[in-house]
Scaffold this active site. Sequence first.
Site, PDB file in Angstrom:
ATOM      1  N   GLY A 126     -21.183 -17.982  72.975  1.00 46.88           N
ATOM      2  CA  GLY A 126     -21.853 -17.777  74.294  1.00 46.88           C
ATOM      3  C   GLY A 126     -22.338 -16.278  74.207  1.00 46.88           C
ATOM      4  N   CYS A 127     -21.531 -15.359  74.730  1.00 49.91           N
ATOM      5  CA  CYS A 127     -21.857 -13.894  74.638  1.00 49.91           C
ATOM      6  C   CYS A 127     -21.583 -13.029  73.500  1.00 49.91           C
ATOM      7  CB  CYS A 127     -21.139 -13.210  75.892  1.00 49.91           C
ATOM      8  SG  CYS A 127     -21.430 -13.963  77.533  1.00 49.91           S
ATOM      9  N   VAL A 128     -20.906 -13.668  72.634  1.00 47.42           N
ATOM     10  CA  VAL A 128     -20.809 -13.121  71.422  1.00 47.42           C
ATOM     11  C   VAL A 128     -22.073 -13.443  70.414  1.00 47.42           C
ATOM     12  CG1 VAL A 128     -19.712 -13.052  68.983  1.00 47.42           C
ATOM     13  CG2 VAL A 128     -18.413 -12.799  71.277  1.00 47.42           C
TER      14      VAL A 128
END
Length: 210
Positions: A151-153
Amino acid sequence: MSGHPEADIYHRQGMGNRAGLGKAPALVIVDFVVGFSDPEHFGGGNIAPAIAQTVELLAFARRHHWPVAHTRVVYAEDGSDAGVFTLKAPSLRKLTETSPLSQIVPELTPLPGELVIRKQGASAFFDTNLAGWLAFRRVDTVAVAGCTTSGCVRATVVDAMQHNFRTICVTDCVGDRAIGPHEANLFDMGQKYADLMTRAQLEAAWTPAR
């Protein structure tokens, strides 16, 4: 990641090359906050060991005077800044400025001079000042740690590359609540967006020549 059963497809198409290290790295730690360290909220999988490895990486970055940025997902108490991301995952709205869940884990507490970014989207770059902050410090290489890998990575890695930073995804310093998405996204990022290195590999590659 080279042992992936379909790696040859990417190899034949000329993907999976290395961008390498530049001369001016920074460390970006994505969303290692209390809520993502707790399986009862947003955590699980291999996030806890990734935090432990990032403690060591952060110490290394500080010794070598790398710029360091941390991110938190933070929404207004009344949800007035919530968007479509919170329609997909409504529980994210719990991550307010004062919520214990949105606080950076104590073992990675930022020091004075380290940037703390509050974001409402996946990428550390989207609608934040991170790109300008890195450019002002003449950074050319961004090492990414944090969660979640899928996701955010991943969103941060893609945007780092799109800002023309050489991008390193530090494989044992990123984690996800489920191992399948973690492994699949590491493989795909390594083919198209980032160099994959363990913490030990990154530290060894940086130290001898510097």
